[in-house]
Design a protein around this motif. Structure first.
Motif, PDB file in Angstrom:
ATOM      1  N   ILE A   1      15.156  -9.027  -6.348  1.00 30.20           N
ATOM      2  CA  ILE A   1      16.379  -9.830  -6.271  1.00 30.20           C
ATOM      3  C   ILE A   1      16.621 -10.285  -4.836  1.00 30.20           C
TER       4      ILE A   1
ATOM      5  N   ILE B   1      20.131  -5.068 -17.641  1.00 31.74           N
ATOM      6  CA  ILE B   1      19.406  -5.949 -18.559  1.00 31.74           C
ATOM      7  C   ILE B   1      17.934  -5.562 -18.607  1.00 31.74           C
ATOM      8  N   ALA B   2      17.328  -5.338 -17.440  1.00 33.64           N
ATOM      9  CA  ALA B   2      15.917  -4.945 -17.388  1.00 33.64           C
ATOM     10  C   ALA B   2      15.699  -3.605 -18.081  1.00 33.64           C
TER      11      ALA B   2
ATOM     12  N   GLU C   1      24.008  -5.563 -12.812  1.00 30.65           N
ATOM     13  CA  GLU C   1      23.849  -6.431 -13.981  1.00 30.65           C
ATOM     14  C   GLU C   1      22.379  -6.664 -14.330  1.00 30.65           C
ATOM     15  N   PRO C   2      21.536  -7.158 -13.424  1.00 28.60           N
ATOM     16  CA  PRO C   2      20.131  -7.351 -13.807  1.00 28.60           C
ATOM     17  C   PRO C   2      19.400  -6.035 -14.064  1.00 28.60           C
ATOM     18  N   ARG C   3      19.820  -4.980 -13.381  1.00 30.10           N
ATOM     19  CA  ARG C   3      19.189  -3.676 -13.602  1.00 30.10           C
ATOM     20  C   ARG C   3      19.447  -3.195 -15.027  1.00 30.10           C
TER      21      ARG C   3
ATOM     22  N   TYR D   1      24.176  -6.307  -8.439  1.00 23.72           N
ATOM     23  CA  TYR D   1      22.954  -5.498  -8.491  1.00 23.72           C
ATOM     24  C   TYR D   1      22.812  -4.787  -9.832  1.00 23.72           C
TER      25      TYR D   1
ATOM     26  N   ILE E   1      20.996 -15.540  -6.916  1.00 22.47           N
ATOM     27  CA  ILE E   1      20.368 -15.118  -8.177  1.00 22.47           C
ATOM     28  C   ILE E   1      20.877 -13.742  -8.565  1.00 22.47           C
ATOM     29  N   THR E   2      21.296 -13.591  -9.809  1.00 29.29           N
ATOM     30  CA  THR E   2      21.626 -12.298 -10.393  1.00 29.29           C
ATOM     31  C   THR E   2      21.143 -12.329 -11.836  1.00 29.29           C
ATOM     32  N   GLY E   3      21.493 -11.337 -12.592  1.00 27.22           N
ATOM     33  CA  GLY E   3      21.091 -11.292 -14.003  1.00 27.22           C
ATOM     34  C   GLY E   3      22.041 -12.089 -14.869  1.00 27.22           C
ATOM     35  N   SER E   4      21.741 -12.111 -16.156  1.00 30.30           N
ATOM     36  CA  SER E   4      22.583 -12.831 -17.093  1.00 30.30           C
ATOM     37  C   SER E   4      22.660 -12.062 -18.392  1.00 30.30           C
TER      38      SER E   4
ATOM     39  N   GLU F   1      13.392  -3.675  -8.547  1.00 30.00           N
ATOM     40  CA  GLU F   1      14.419  -4.630  -8.961  1.00 30.00           C
ATOM     41  C   GLU F   1      15.200  -5.129  -7.746  1.00 30.00           C
TER      42      GLU F   1
END
Length: 64
Positions: free
Chosen positions: A43, A22-23, A18-20, A16, A58-61, A39
């Motif tokens: 997700i 990045i965003a 990781e994409p937060r 959770y 799906i998660t962030g990168s 967010e």
């Protein structure tokens, strides 16, 4: 607490955050704000829809 139990707790938190992060980084660079609830919902909805297609979670990168 065994290592498996610790992993069950830690992995979703990292997935959770990781994409937060990045965003938030992209938003600050462009002068926008990020809503953490949106967010989390996005997700979750993407993972739910992806489960019907037998896809990967799906998660962030950080690679970008």
């Amino acid at each position: 607490m065994s290592q498996t139990a610790a992993g069950i707790i830690i992995i979703p938190i990292v997935a959770y955050l990781e994409p937060r992060s990045i965003a938030t980084g992209f938003a600050k660079a462009n002068g926008y704000m990020v809503d953490g609830n949106q967010e989390f919902i996005a997700i979750g909805a993407a993972n739910l829809a992806n489960s019907f297609c037998q896809g990967y979670p799906i998660t962030g990168s950080f690679s970008r």
